[in-house]
Scaffold this active site. Structure first.
Site, PDB file in Angstrom:
ATOM      1  N   CYS A 159     -13.788 -10.471   7.448  1.00 50.80           N
ATOM      2  CA  CYS A 159     -15.128 -10.958   7.101  1.00 50.80           C
ATOM      3  C   CYS A 159     -15.590 -10.510   5.719  1.00 50.80           C
ATOM      4  O   CYS A 159     -16.645 -10.921   5.238  1.00 50.80           O
ATOM      5  CB  CYS A 159     -16.143 -10.522   8.161  1.00 50.80           C
ATOM      6  SG  CYS A 159     -16.556  -8.754   8.095  1.00 50.80           S
ATOM      7  N   GLU A 181      -1.042  -1.367  -6.015  1.00 49.87           N
ATOM      8  CA  GLU A 181      -2.220  -0.712  -6.567  1.00 49.87           C
ATOM      9  C   GLU A 181      -1.905  -0.121  -7.939  1.00 49.87           C
ATOM     10  O   GLU A 181      -0.879   0.519  -8.111  1.00 49.87           O
ATOM     11  CB  GLU A 181      -2.671   0.436  -5.650  1.00 49.87           C
ATOM     12  CG  GLU A 181      -3.381  -0.032  -4.410  1.00 49.87           C
ATOM     13  CD  GLU A 181      -3.604   1.119  -3.457  1.00 49.87           C
ATOM     14  OE1 GLU A 181      -4.735   1.590  -3.350  1.00 49.87           O
ATOM     15  OE2 GLU A 181      -2.614   1.556  -2.838  1.00 49.87           O
ATOM     16  N   ASP A 241       0.860  -1.171   0.000  1.00 52.71           N
ATOM     17  CA  ASP A 241       0.000   0.000   0.000  1.00 52.71           C
ATOM     18  C   ASP A 241       0.902   1.229   0.000  1.00 52.71           C
ATOM     19  O   ASP A 241       1.776   1.357   0.849  1.00 52.71           O
ATOM     20  CB  ASP A 241      -0.883  -0.008   1.256  1.00 52.71           C
ATOM     21  CG  ASP A 241      -1.845   1.170   1.306  1.00 52.71           C
ATOM     22  OD1 ASP A 241      -2.958   1.031   0.789  1.00 52.71           O
ATOM     23  OD2 ASP A 241      -1.480   2.229   1.861  1.00 52.71           O
ATOM     24  N   ASP A 277      -3.248   1.091   6.692  1.00 49.71           N
ATOM     25  CA  ASP A 277      -2.350   0.855   5.560  1.00 49.71           C
ATOM     26  C   ASP A 277      -2.049  -0.639   5.394  1.00 49.71           C
ATOM     27  O   ASP A 277      -1.917  -1.133   4.276  1.00 49.71           O
ATOM     28  CB  ASP A 277      -1.034   1.630   5.731  1.00 49.71           C
ATOM     29  CG  ASP A 277      -1.251   3.136   5.677  1.00 49.71           C
ATOM     30  OD1 ASP A 277      -2.214   3.573   5.015  1.00 49.71           O
ATOM     31  OD2 ASP A 277      -0.459   3.873   6.301  1.00 49.71           O
ATOM     32  N   CYS A 284     -13.014  -5.349   4.757  1.00 49.02           N
ATOM     33  CA  CYS A 284     -12.486  -6.044   5.925  1.00 49.02           C
ATOM     34  C   CYS A 284     -11.793  -7.338   5.485  1.00 49.02           C
ATOM     35  O   CYS A 284     -12.420  -8.191   4.868  1.00 49.02           O
ATOM     36  CB  CYS A 284     -13.601  -6.351   6.922  1.00 49.02           C
ATOM     37  SG  CYS A 284     -13.027  -7.355   8.307  1.00 49.02           S
TER      38      CYS A 284
HETATM   39 ZN   LIG Z   1     -15.046  -7.619   9.369  1.00 47.88          ZN
END
Ligand SMILES: [Zn+2]
Length: 229
Positions: A164, A94, A10, A190, A161
């Site tokens: 999840c 990126e 990143d 980051d 995330c």
């Molecule tokens: Zn999560």
């Protein structure tokens, strides 16, 4: 040469580069000390009588400091890209239009800029140049080592995330901290970005592999199946 597998990176302002394993490199503006000295030398030079003996001395000092700042920055980029390319066979980064990064620093109302600080204070051109040069060096150094640089679209890398998969701008509590509003996962923002870049790189690689498998031979196989059905 030890290849430590794949890593995501990143790129940022507060940290020049953050790795998905949690490591990071100091910002390029860590040469500010040199730049202050340079500015002072330039001011001193402007106060001297042009082409006089003292002016020539002051000018030599400005040129020396100027070269020193450039060398320090180049050395830093080389050390960084050499270390990363030696330790990793696949580097995901990126796919940003480097030139656009600082231009869009302020961002939009919907997506407040991550690079706001690039516009104020820090020399934008040097920052852009640093990012561009970093990628260029990584690319050829990885090629030397038989590794690969994979550029991925930066879509949602800062707000997904890694635990999840929940995507929300609210996951970014602050510039530095990521806290998932769904599962509570907490990590440096980051590092989260770098982890998501790495995952996007893996996904892109998987797509390319499956595309290769679907080409001629696999196509024949499919038509055989439909013929026998
Ligand atoms: Zn999560």
């Amino acid at each position: 040469i030890h290849h430590g597998g794949a890593i995501g990176i990143d790129m940022g302002i507060a940290r020049f580069a953050t790795l998905s394993d949690g490591g990071f490199y100091a910002p390029l503006n860590s040469f500010k000390r040199h730049e202050t000295a340079l500015r002072k030398a330039q001011q001193a030079m402007s106060r001297k009588t042009k082409f006089g003996r003292n002016w020539k001395k002051a000018k030599a000092r400005v040129q020396c400091l100027h070269a020193r700042v450039g060398h320090a920055r180049r050395d830093y980029l080389h050390q960084t890209t050499t270390a990363i390319s030696k330790n990793h066979a696949m580097v995901c980064i990126e796919d940003l239009q480097v030139r656009n990064m600082s231009r869009s620093a302020a961002g939009t109302a919907a997506a407040p800029g991550r690079n706001v600080r690039a516009k104020s204070g820090l020399n934008k051109a040097i920052l852009d140049q640093g990012w561009f040069e970093f990628r260029r060096q990584l690319d050829y150094k990885l090629a030397w080592q038989g590794g690969h640089l994979i550029a991925v679209p930066p879509k949602n890398t800062s707000r997904t995330c890694p635990c999840c998969g929940h995507i929300s701008a609210d996951n970014r509590q602050s510039q530095a901290l990521f806290v998932c509003v769904a599962c509570g996962f907490e990590e440096n923002a980051d590092v989260v970005g770098a982890i998501n870049v790495l995952r996007a790189g893996h996904a892109r690689l998987a797509c390319e592999v499956s595309d290769a498998l679907m080409s001629p031979a696999a196509g024949t196989h499919r038509s055989e199946l439909s013929a026998s059905a």
